[in-house]
Design a protein around this motif. Structure first.
Motif, short mmCIF file in Angstrom:
data_model
loop_
_atom_site.label_atom_id
_atom_site.label_comp_id
_atom_site.label_asym_id
_atom_site.label_seq_id
_atom_site.Cartn_x
_atom_site.Cartn_y
_atom_site.Cartn_z
N VAL A 71 79.06 7.77 -17.78
CA VAL A 71 78.34 7.18 -18.90
C VAL A 71 76.95 7.78 -18.97
O VAL A 71 76.25 7.88 -17.96
CB VAL A 71 78.24 5.64 -18.75
CG1 VAL A 71 77.38 5.04 -19.87
CG2 VAL A 71 79.62 5.00 -18.75
N LEU A 72 76.55 8.18 -20.18
CA LEU A 72 75.20 8.66 -20.43
C LEU A 72 74.48 7.63 -21.29
O LEU A 72 74.97 7.25 -22.36
CB LEU A 72 75.23 10.00 -21.17
CG LEU A 72 73.90 10.50 -21.73
CD1 LEU A 72 72.91 10.78 -20.61
CD2 LEU A 72 74.10 11.73 -22.61
N VAL A 73 73.31 7.19 -20.82
CA VAL A 73 72.49 6.24 -21.58
C VAL A 73 71.19 6.93 -21.95
O VAL A 73 70.33 7.16 -21.10
CB VAL A 73 72.21 4.96 -20.77
CG1 VAL A 73 71.36 3.99 -21.60
CG2 VAL A 73 73.51 4.29 -20.34
N ASN A 74 71.05 7.25 -23.22
CA ASN A 74 69.83 7.85 -23.73
C ASN A 74 68.88 6.73 -24.15
O ASN A 74 69.00 6.16 -25.23
CB ASN A 74 70.14 8.75 -24.93
CG ASN A 74 70.80 10.05 -24.54
OD1 ASN A 74 70.27 10.81 -23.73
ND2 ASN A 74 71.97 10.32 -25.11
N GLY A 102 65.35 15.11 -27.87
CA GLY A 102 65.67 14.89 -26.46
C GLY A 102 67.02 14.24 -26.28
O GLY A 102 67.81 14.61 -25.40
N THR A 103 67.31 13.25 -27.12
CA THR A 103 68.62 12.59 -27.08
C THR A 103 69.74 13.57 -27.40
O THR A 103 70.77 13.61 -26.72
CB THR A 103 68.64 11.42 -28.08
OG1 THR A 103 67.74 10.40 -27.63
CG2 THR A 103 70.03 10.84 -28.24
N ILE A 104 69.53 14.38 -28.42
CA ILE A 104 70.55 15.36 -28.81
C ILE A 104 70.76 16.39 -27.70
O ILE A 104 71.91 16.72 -27.35
CB ILE A 104 70.15 16.03 -30.13
CG1 ILE A 104 70.19 15.01 -31.28
CG2 ILE A 104 71.07 17.21 -30.44
CD1 ILE A 104 69.63 15.54 -32.60
N ALA A 105 69.68 16.88 -27.13
CA ALA A 105 69.79 17.94 -26.12
C ALA A 105 70.51 17.46 -24.86
O ALA A 105 71.36 18.16 -24.31
CB ALA A 105 68.40 18.45 -25.76
N LEU A 106 70.18 16.25 -24.40
CA LEU A 106 70.82 15.74 -23.19
C LEU A 106 72.29 15.44 -23.46
O LEU A 106 73.16 15.72 -22.61
CB LEU A 106 70.10 14.50 -22.68
CG LEU A 106 70.60 13.94 -21.35
CD1 LEU A 106 70.59 15.00 -20.25
CD2 LEU A 106 69.75 12.75 -20.92
N THR A 107 72.59 14.91 -24.62
CA THR A 107 73.99 14.66 -24.98
C THR A 107 74.77 15.96 -25.02
O THR A 107 75.90 16.04 -24.52
CB THR A 107 74.07 13.96 -26.36
OG1 THR A 107 73.33 12.73 -26.30
CG2 THR A 107 75.50 13.67 -26.75
N GLN A 108 74.18 16.98 -25.59
CA GLN A 108 74.84 18.28 -25.67
C GLN A 108 75.13 18.83 -24.27
O GLN A 108 76.16 19.45 -24.03
CB GLN A 108 73.97 19.25 -26.46
CG GLN A 108 74.62 20.59 -26.75
CD GLN A 108 73.70 21.49 -27.56
OE1 GLN A 108 72.59 21.80 -27.14
NE2 GLN A 108 74.16 21.90 -28.73
#
Length: 243
Positions: A71-74, A102-108
């Motif tokens: 699970v990723l929690v931004n 930042g949210t987009i980059a970490l999700t990617q």
């Protein structure tokens, strides 16, 4: 044992969420710009890592160090309070770099492992309190994440990856107001002073608010309940706004 990676864990919603997952026997990778290991209880299931979501190298290091993530929690974000006329464009760019890009980059960075395992959950913490004056830039940065999440969900459903939005209301337990005010400077020009005074005067101690524990429970639901809706309000005021 499952692993959650959470951003913005030094205080507020991220800290409460990290504690909640630890209490439920998950492995927790708690990230912060400046690591503060003592804010969380010592545990062999806890790793506290430095992460700057605006830095590609920092993201790559954390994702590699975290290992398999379930699970990723931004959650990491900044506030911006002020009239648009008074907010410098450098501040606008900084806000979007953290809250949105930042949210987009970490999700990617995390998504390839979710896709390859055909499992994973992405939880993006935005806000239920956006359609208010003096929050135009902040609202735009969060609305972009809302749209990003809704569209991404359609892309990754084929890989059994879920996406959720947790929408907190106004909280006295976070640094949002403190951070927003610290960057405000001249962000409320004289022409907007009456409006600003009216906005601040509307708040009373009896108003419903969001507590950090509300957000932790909402994130937990998103992470663990496959039937959870995409949009999950967190906190009494957020629930009222959603209703």
């Amino acid at each position: 044992m499952k692993t959650v990676l959470i951003t913005g864990c030094s205080s507020g919603f991220g800290l409460a969420t990290a504690r909640h997952f630890l209490e439920h026997d998950w492995n927790v990778v708690a990230t912060m710009r400046q690591p503060l290991p003592d804010v969380l209880p010592a545990s062999p299931r806890l790793r506290v890592l430095a992460l700057d979501v605006t830095d590609a190298d920092s993201i790559a290091r954390v994702v590699a160090a975290a290992g398999p993530i379930d699970v990723l929690v931004n959650n990491a974000g900044q506030g911006a309070l002020g009239a648009l006329e008074g907010i410098a464009m450098d501040r606008v760019r900084t806000l979007f770099e953290t809250n949105t890009l930042g949210t987009i980059a970490l999700t990617q960075a995390v998504l390839p492992q979710f896709r390859s395992r055909r499992a994973g959950v992405i939880v993006n913490v935005t806000s239920a309190v956006t359609l208010l004056p003096l929050l135009a830039v902040y609202s735009a940065s969060k609305a972009a994440v809302n749209a990003f999440t809704a569209s991404l969900a359609l892309e990754v459903a084929q890989f059994d990856v879920r996406c959720h939005l947790v929408l907190p209301g106004r909280s006295p337990e976070t640094r949002f107001g403190e951070n927003a005010l610290s960057h405000m400077g001249d962000a409320i020009p004289p022409a907007y002073a009456t409006l600003a005074n009216d906005v601040f005067a509307r708040r009373t101690p009896s108003d419903p608010v969001t507590h950090a524990a509300d957000v932790a429970r909402a994130v937990w639901r998103a992470a663990t309940d496959p039937s959870a809706p995409m949009h999950i309000p967190a906190g009494a005021d957020a629930v009222a706004l959603a209703g």
